[in-house]
Write a protein that holds these residues in place. Sequence first.
Motif, mmCIF file in Angstrom:
data_model
loop_
_atom_site.group_PDB
_atom_site.id
_atom_site.type_symbol
_atom_site.label_atom_id
_atom_site.label_comp_id
_atom_site.label_asym_id
_atom_site.label_seq_id
_atom_site.Cartn_x
_atom_site.Cartn_y
_atom_site.Cartn_z
ATOM 1 N N GLU A 86 0.838 -1.041 -0.118
ATOM 2 C CA GLU A 86 0.127 0.147 -0.040
ATOM 3 C C GLU A 86 0.741 1.406 0.114
ATOM 4 O O GLU A 86 0.404 2.102 0.152
ATOM 5 C CB GLU A 86 -1.010 0.202 1.145
ATOM 6 C CG GLU A 86 -1.948 -1.263 1.537
ATOM 7 C CD GLU A 86 -2.796 -1.228 2.366
ATOM 8 O OE1 GLU A 86 -2.861 -0.382 3.264
ATOM 9 O OE2 GLU A 86 -3.305 -2.463 2.687
ATOM 10 N N LEU A 87 2.079 1.116 -0.098
ATOM 11 C CA LEU A 87 3.031 2.424 -0.183
ATOM 12 C C LEU A 87 2.573 3.321 -1.020
ATOM 13 O O LEU A 87 2.777 4.736 -0.684
ATOM 14 C CB LEU A 87 4.337 1.966 -0.182
ATOM 15 C CG LEU A 87 5.124 1.472 1.085
ATOM 16 C CD1 LEU A 87 6.651 1.090 0.715
ATOM 17 C CD2 LEU A 87 5.217 2.639 2.212
ATOM 18 N N ASP A 88 2.147 2.876 -2.319
ATOM 19 C CA ASP A 88 1.803 4.002 -3.342
ATOM 20 C C ASP A 88 0.647 4.801 -2.859
ATOM 21 O O ASP A 88 0.295 6.023 -3.705
ATOM 22 C CB ASP A 88 1.866 3.230 -4.678
ATOM 23 C CG ASP A 88 0.662 2.306 -4.665
ATOM 24 O OD1 ASP A 88 -0.003 1.648 -3.505
ATOM 25 O OD2 ASP A 88 0.110 1.953 -5.671
ATOM 26 N N ASN A 89 -0.196 4.506 -1.821
ATOM 27 C CA ASN A 89 -1.157 5.308 -1.364
ATOM 28 C C ASN A 89 -0.890 6.205 -0.058
ATOM 29 O O ASN A 89 -1.646 6.765 0.581
ATOM 30 C CB ASN A 89 -2.268 4.316 -1.006
ATOM 31 C CG ASN A 89 -2.947 3.623 -2.017
ATOM 32 O OD1 ASN A 89 -2.773 3.939 -3.279
ATOM 33 N ND2 ASN A 89 -3.326 2.227 -1.914
ATOM 34 N N ILE A 90 0.505 6.257 0.090
ATOM 35 C CA ILE A 90 1.087 6.900 1.453
ATOM 36 C C ILE A 90 0.604 8.334 1.171
ATOM 37 O O ILE A 90 0.846 9.039 0.251
ATOM 38 C CB ILE A 90 2.495 6.542 1.696
ATOM 39 C CG1 ILE A 90 3.060 7.276 2.958
ATOM 40 C CG2 ILE A 90 3.416 7.282 0.587
ATOM 41 C CD1 ILE A 90 4.321 6.823 3.074
ATOM 42 N N ILE A 91 0.432 9.055 2.488
ATOM 43 C CA ILE A 91 -0.344 10.595 2.358
ATOM 44 C C ILE A 91 0.557 11.180 3.668
ATOM 45 O O ILE A 91 0.042 11.073 4.380
ATOM 46 C CB ILE A 91 -1.513 10.552 2.566
ATOM 47 C CG1 ILE A 91 -2.371 9.860 1.431
ATOM 48 C CG2 ILE A 91 -1.870 12.029 2.625
ATOM 49 C CD1 ILE A 91 -4.022 9.976 1.717
ATOM 50 N N ILE A 92 2.008 11.355 3.263
ATOM 51 C CA ILE A 92 2.735 12.066 4.082
ATOM 52 C C ILE A 92 3.267 13.147 3.427
ATOM 53 O O ILE A 92 3.839 13.037 2.261
ATOM 54 C CB ILE A 92 3.747 11.064 4.597
ATOM 55 C CG1 ILE A 92 3.147 9.855 5.750
ATOM 56 C CG2 ILE A 92 4.831 11.711 5.651
ATOM 57 C CD1 ILE A 92 4.322 8.917 6.094
ATOM 58 N N ASP A 93 3.765 14.211 4.127
ATOM 59 C CA ASP A 93 4.318 15.332 3.561
ATOM 60 C C ASP A 93 5.496 15.144 2.910
ATOM 61 O O ASP A 93 6.302 14.522 3.528
ATOM 62 C CB ASP A 93 4.324 16.500 4.515
ATOM 63 C CG ASP A 93 5.115 17.765 4.036
ATOM 64 O OD1 ASP A 93 5.515 17.841 2.717
ATOM 65 O OD2 ASP A 93 4.942 18.872 4.619
ATOM 66 N N LEU A 94 5.957 15.319 1.514
ATOM 67 C CA LEU A 94 7.075 14.911 0.886
ATOM 68 C C LEU A 94 8.243 15.637 1.735
ATOM 69 O O LEU A 94 9.274 14.894 1.408
ATOM 70 C CB LEU A 94 6.845 15.523 -0.610
ATOM 71 C CG LEU A 94 5.970 14.686 -1.531
ATOM 72 C CD1 LEU A 94 5.948 15.360 -2.825
ATOM 73 C CD2 LEU A 94 6.287 13.330 -1.775
ATOM 74 N N ASN A 95 8.105 16.432 2.193
ATOM 75 C CA ASN A 95 9.394 17.193 3.264
ATOM 76 C C ASN A 95 9.515 16.457 4.483
ATOM 77 O O ASN A 95 10.731 17.058 5.106
ATOM 78 C CB ASN A 95 9.211 18.814 3.247
ATOM 79 C CG ASN A 95 9.068 19.295 1.815
ATOM 80 O OD1 ASN A 95 9.587 19.323 0.908
ATOM 81 N ND2 ASN A 95 7.972 20.106 1.640
ATOM 82 N N ARG A 96 8.828 15.838 4.887
ATOM 83 C CA ARG A 96 9.201 15.146 6.084
ATOM 84 C C ARG A 96 10.143 14.116 6.033
ATOM 85 O O ARG A 96 10.306 13.397 5.201
ATOM 86 C CB ARG A 96 7.809 14.473 6.539
ATOM 87 C CG ARG A 96 7.003 15.600 7.162
ATOM 88 C CD ARG A 96 5.512 15.175 7.692
ATOM 89 N NE ARG A 96 6.002 14.372 9.030
ATOM 90 C CZ ARG A 96 5.997 14.716 10.174
ATOM 91 N NH1 ARG A 96 5.852 16.167 10.359
ATOM 92 N NH2 ARG A 96 6.080 14.121 11.259
ATOM 93 N N GLU A 97 10.862 13.753 7.336
ATOM 94 C CA GLU A 97 11.973 12.525 7.265
ATOM 95 C C GLU A 97 10.947 11.623 7.527
ATOM 96 O O GLU A 97 10.165 11.529 8.404
ATOM 97 C CB GLU A 97 12.827 12.845 8.491
ATOM 98 C CG GLU A 97 13.819 11.698 8.804
ATOM 99 C CD GLU A 97 14.865 12.047 9.585
ATOM 100 O OE1 GLU A 97 15.756 11.977 9.550
ATOM 101 O OE2 GLU A 97 14.389 12.187 10.943
ATOM 102 N N ILE A 98 11.458 10.356 6.600
ATOM 103 C CA ILE A 98 10.747 9.168 7.087
ATOM 104 C C ILE A 98 11.674 8.079 7.105
ATOM 105 O O ILE A 98 12.495 7.832 6.420
ATOM 106 C CB ILE A 98 9.720 8.605 5.791
ATOM 107 C CG1 ILE A 98 8.680 9.643 5.256
ATOM 108 C CG2 ILE A 98 9.177 7.397 5.687
ATOM 109 C CD1 ILE A 98 7.927 9.604 4.028
ATOM 110 N N ILE A 99 11.508 7.459 8.359
ATOM 111 C CA ILE A 99 12.299 6.178 8.557
ATOM 112 C C ILE A 99 11.495 4.916 8.380
ATOM 113 O O ILE A 99 10.524 4.922 9.032
ATOM 114 C CB ILE A 99 12.983 6.363 9.994
ATOM 115 C CG1 ILE A 99 13.819 7.685 10.066
ATOM 116 C CG2 ILE A 99 13.757 5.043 10.459
ATOM 117 C CD1 ILE A 99 14.308 7.826 11.471
ATOM 118 N N ILE A 100 11.985 4.047 7.358
ATOM 119 C CA ILE A 100 11.078 3.256 7.058
ATOM 120 C C ILE A 100 11.807 1.640 7.531
ATOM 121 O O ILE A 100 13.059 1.668 7.581
ATOM 122 C CB ILE A 100 10.853 3.001 5.576
ATOM 123 C CG1 ILE A 100 9.680 2.130 5.240
ATOM 124 C CG2 ILE A 100 12.172 2.792 4.835
ATOM 125 C CD1 ILE A 100 8.996 2.804 4.076
#
Length: 138
Positions: A86-100
């Motif tokens: 479902e990652l292609d449906n992720i809704i997080i601000d593009l400028n945030r840091e994401i640790i996956i």
Amino acid sequence: MKKTFKVLILLFIVCFLVTGCFNTKKKEEKKEEVKVVTAEKISYSKLNDIVTHYDEHINTDVVDVRSEELFEEGHVTGAINIPYEELDNIIIDLNREIIIYGDSAVKSKQAAKELIGLGYKNVKYIAGINNWPYELED
């Protein structure tokens, strides 16, 4: 006639060198414009430090890409669950840091690459949750 021929050859060489130098500079300028975004691998201790001091990292999201069932069995404190499929449906601000993270380093890195492909620029990942040495949240 020989003198004219030598002058023409000399002019040709000078023009070739000048043109070649200018083209090189343009290519170098274009290379600088293209920025390759890659995911950074971080250590378990770095992620643990972030989640234990989350108030200092309010612009960071920790994303668990495992199944909902595995997430509920235990996950990193503060992580949100977005299954890999479902990652292609992720809704997080593009400028945030994401640790996956996922089960393994391979899955974590694949997920990080997927997010970069979606336009995220500040993506980090860990080697996978299977060897997480700290306490997990239920």
